[in-house]
Design an enzyme around this catalytic site. Structure first.
Site, PDB file in Angstrom:
ATOM      1  N   THR A  18      41.921  43.536  31.722  1.00 49.28           N
ATOM      2  CA  THR A  18      41.091  42.638  30.920  1.00 49.28           C
ATOM      3  C   THR A  18      39.825  42.332  31.684  1.00 49.28           C
ATOM      4  O   THR A  18      39.888  42.134  32.895  1.00 49.28           O
ATOM      5  CB  THR A  18      41.836  41.304  30.701  1.00 49.28           C
ATOM      6  OG1 THR A  18      43.032  41.581  29.998  1.00 49.28           O
ATOM      7  CG2 THR A  18      40.994  40.304  29.932  1.00 49.28           C
ATOM      8  N   GLY A  57      46.239  41.011  33.975  1.00 45.59           N
ATOM      9  CA  GLY A  57      47.589  41.348  34.413  1.00 45.59           C
ATOM     10  C   GLY A  57      48.537  41.359  33.242  1.00 45.59           C
ATOM     11  O   GLY A  57      48.108  41.479  32.091  1.00 45.59           O
TER      12      GLY A  57
HETATM   13  N1  ASP Z   1      46.251  40.449  30.330  1.00 45.66           N
HETATM   14  C1  ASP Z   1      46.142  41.528  29.387  1.00 45.66           C
HETATM   15  C2  ASP Z   1      47.224  41.406  28.369  1.00 45.66           C
HETATM   16  O1  ASP Z   1      48.355  41.136  28.698  1.00 45.66           O
HETATM   17  C3  ASP Z   1      46.176  42.880  29.993  1.00 45.66           C
HETATM   18  C4  ASP Z   1      45.512  43.022  31.327  1.00 45.66           C
HETATM   19  O2  ASP Z   1      44.755  42.194  31.750  1.00 45.66           O
HETATM   20  O3  ASP Z   1      45.763  44.015  32.019  1.00 45.66           O
HETATM   21  O4  ASP Z   1      46.948  41.629  27.212  1.00 45.66           O
END
Ligand code: ASP
Length: 318
Positions: free
Chosen positions: A150, A202
């Site tokens: 993200t 994450g």
């Molecule tokens: N946090 C995001 C989600 O769970 C994905 C990411 O940041 O890697 O949608």
């Protein structure tokens, strides 16, 4: 003082643009929106905006949020399809008195009425990633959820206004309708101009269990430096998850306070971030965890070039 910090190397070009605006006395809302849009528009970043990786049904569903740290206004969209810049829709929603977080069809209707640009966000490259992953899943036991990131940012302008924003396609091969932490206040982002802000990337399902962005802002409010607040919140929650559940998902957080001081922490290897302040030209850092501390070093020219080369390299169908 002004400053902006963001998750991942992909934010760099956006941070550069935003820092020019901030230097010229621009607004933290305009600067952060510009920076996030830059990432959304770049087709080779496969976890945000155009070119983002699709869900199980090969649809690109996007999550985004915007928060104003002066008014505490929040706007967010989740699982929105076919619009070019979810962060701008989120910002627009933050100005509504109610109905600030819209999902799916409702979000699309709102965006359409407000005249936001429609765009098919599924690129040919993302389709190849999808078909390759399908084959890999069929052959081995690869986790469908691997492959996500993200862009999450915190911004401070010269008038002391702070903002935070996120944008993501979420987890690759997610279920249709799945919403991660990124559009959820306190989890994917939080900002209060009286204190500072934080944002996460994450495994959303785990980040949400600890409202980690809010926790970091809370610790900063108690007087902690952003670095200390990030390290404490991430270490504590990582430990908590491991104790109670046997494992903890990926979690990387960035933060900045209203003096332009910043910090980061992560429970993974290879987290990168971008930052610019009045005292520091835009730069990409790579992190390393050493004895419970999150150390960062400037990414080398070689690393940066290699990153772009692998992102844009031709993709072969398996
Ligand atoms: N946090 C995001 C989600 O769970 C994905 C990411 O940041 O890697 O949608």
């Amino acid at each position: 003082m002004w400053g902006i910090i963001a998750t991942w190397r992909m934010a760099y070009e956006g941070i550069e643009k935003a820092s020019e605006m901030l230097k010229a006395g621009g607004d933290a809302g305009d600067a952060i929106e510009t920076a996030v849009r830059e990432v959304e528009d770049f087709p080779y970043y496969k976890s945000v905006g155009y070119g983002g990786l699709p869900n199980e049904e090969m649809e690109v569903e996007l999550d985004a949020a915007y928060m104003d740290g002066d008014t505490l206004d929040i706007g967010a969209v989740a699982a929105i399809k076919d619009f070019a810049n979810p962060v701008s829709i989120a910002r627009r929603l933050s100005k509504e008195p109610v109905n600030n977080l819209l999902v799916g069809e409702g979000a699309e209707k709102f965006a359409h009425k407000e005249g936001f640009e429609r765009k098919n966000m599924l690129t040919d490259r993302a389709k190849i990633h999808y078909r390759n992953r399908k084959k890999e899943i069929a052959q081995t036991e690869i986790k469908p959820y691997a492959g996500h990131d993200t862009v999450g940012m915190v911004c401070l302008d010269t008038r002391g206004k702070m903002t935070s924003a996120t944008s993501t396609s979420g987890l690759f091969m997610k279920k249709k309708g799945r919403v991660g932490d990124s559009p959820i206040s306190g989890s994917g982002f939080y900002v209060d101009s009286k204190v500072g802000g934080a944002s996460a990337t994450g495994l959303g399902e785990d980040v949400m269990k600890g409202c980690v962005s809010y926790e970091i802002v809370r610790l900063m409010k108690e007087g902690m430096h952003p670095q200390e607040a990030c390290e404490k919140a991430v270490a504590m929650f990582d430990r908590e998850l491991k104790e109670r559940r046997g494992k903890a998902g990926d979690m990387s957080l960035i933060a900045m306070n209203n003096k332009g001081e910043w910090g980061v922490a992560t429970n993974i290897e290879g987290f990168s971030f971008a930052v610019a302040t009045e005292n520091e030209a835009p730069v990409v850092y790579l992190t390393k965890n050493v004895d419970g501390k999150c150390i960062h070093e400037m990414a080398s020219r070689e690393w940066l070039d290699d990153y772009m080369r692998t992102r844009t390299a031709p993709l072969k169908e398996l």
